[in-house]
Design an enzyme around this catalytic site. Structure first.
Site, short mmCIF file in Angstrom:
data_model
loop_
_atom_site.label_atom_id
_atom_site.label_comp_id
_atom_site.label_asym_id
_atom_site.label_seq_id
_atom_site.Cartn_x
_atom_site.Cartn_y
_atom_site.Cartn_z
NE ARG A 7 9.95 6.34 5.29
CZ ARG A 7 9.45 7.42 5.86
NH1 ARG A 7 10.27 8.38 6.29
NH2 ARG A 7 8.14 7.57 6.01
CG HIS A 8 8.62 3.24 0.91
ND1 HIS A 8 7.98 4.39 0.50
CD2 HIS A 8 8.11 2.96 2.14
CE1 HIS A 8 7.13 4.79 1.43
NE2 HIS A 8 7.19 3.94 2.43
N GLY A 9 10.85 4.83 -1.60
CA GLY A 9 10.71 6.17 -2.15
C GLY A 9 9.33 6.76 -1.88
CD GLU A 10 7.40 12.60 -2.17
OE1 GLU A 10 7.83 13.35 -1.26
OE2 GLU A 10 7.23 12.97 -3.35
CB THR A 11 3.52 7.00 -2.34
OG1 THR A 11 3.00 7.43 -1.06
CG2 THR A 11 4.35 5.73 -2.16
NE ARG A 12 -2.53 12.66 -5.58
CZ ARG A 12 -3.57 12.79 -6.39
NH1 ARG A 12 -3.77 11.90 -7.36
NH2 ARG A 12 -4.41 13.80 -6.24
CB ALA A 13 -0.40 8.31 0.17
NE ARG A 57 4.34 2.43 1.53
CZ ARG A 57 3.26 1.77 1.95
NH1 ARG A 57 2.42 1.25 1.07
NH2 ARG A 57 3.02 1.63 3.24
CD GLU A 82 5.10 2.07 8.55
OE1 GLU A 82 5.42 1.51 9.62
OE2 GLU A 82 5.69 3.07 8.08
#
Length: 205
Positions: A7-13, A57, A82
């Site tokens: 799973r991709h890393g974290e974003t601000r959203a 992302r 997604e």
């Protein structure tokens, strides 16, 4: 063959708990750290293929993998995106509940037939993901390892449909950002396997 989902890393959203869907925010600092950590965790494998959702992302999460596994190009795959949340993208759950409570309840109750406004049903997402999976499975030999960098929804689909055998369990399990899940394919079914166990095998099936 072995398929490793990342799973991709974290974003601000993500940190603000907003629905991202097909919107395209970059990784934040924590997300970039998670991508590097994931590449390090997989460094003992012998990886032949890397696929990533074409959203930023995921492409950024895949960059440390490409550095770690020199000579393996990252293949962008739009089918790994997604779920599209349509007009709900960029909103939090509470904002959606206050603006569109009836549609939200319908979607939570029957997401396979009810979509977010202007978005995608789970049936639509599952169809494109299955087409992707069917296309890559014949391309890998029994001992090959492929890594798919994707999103929470597609990974939930794989777990519920192919590991649990029950699409109704879609909401029951997820990966954290930067999380890893591995499965082996024996030409008949998928079975979950730990990355630690793969290392013991020498990184092959």
């Amino acid at each position: 063959m072995i398929l490793v989902w990342l799973r991709h890393g974290e974003t601000r959203a993500n940190r603000e708990q907003r629905y991202c869907g097909w919107s395209d925010p970059p990784l934040n600092r924590r997300g970039r750290e998670q991508a590097v950590q994931a590449a390090e965790a997989l460094s003992g494998l012998q990886v032949q293929r890397i696929w990533a959702s074409d959203l930023l992302r995921c492409r950024q999460t895949a960059e440390p993998l490409q550095s770690r596994f020199s000579g393996v190009e990252v293949e962008e795959a739009s089918r790994l995106r997604e779920l599209s949340f349509g007009k709900w993208e960029g909103l939090t759950y509470e904002e959606i509940r206050s603006r569109d409570p009836e549609r939200l309840q319908g979607w939570l109750t029957d997401p396979h037939r009810v979509s977010p406004p202007g978005g995608e049903t789970l049936t639509g997402m599952e169809s494109r993901l299955q087409r992707w999976l069917d296309s890559i499975t014949p391309e890998l030999a029994p001992g090959d390892v492929g890594v798919a960098v994707s999103h929470g929804g597609p990974i939930r689909w794989f777990v519920s449909r192919h590991l649990e055998g029950d699409p109704g369990k879609f909401w029951e399990r997820s990966l954290c950002h930067g999380g890893i899940l591995a499965a082996t394919w024996d030409q008949k079914e998928w079975r979950e396997v730990s990355v630690t166990e793969l290392m013991k095998r020498g990184g092959t099936g």
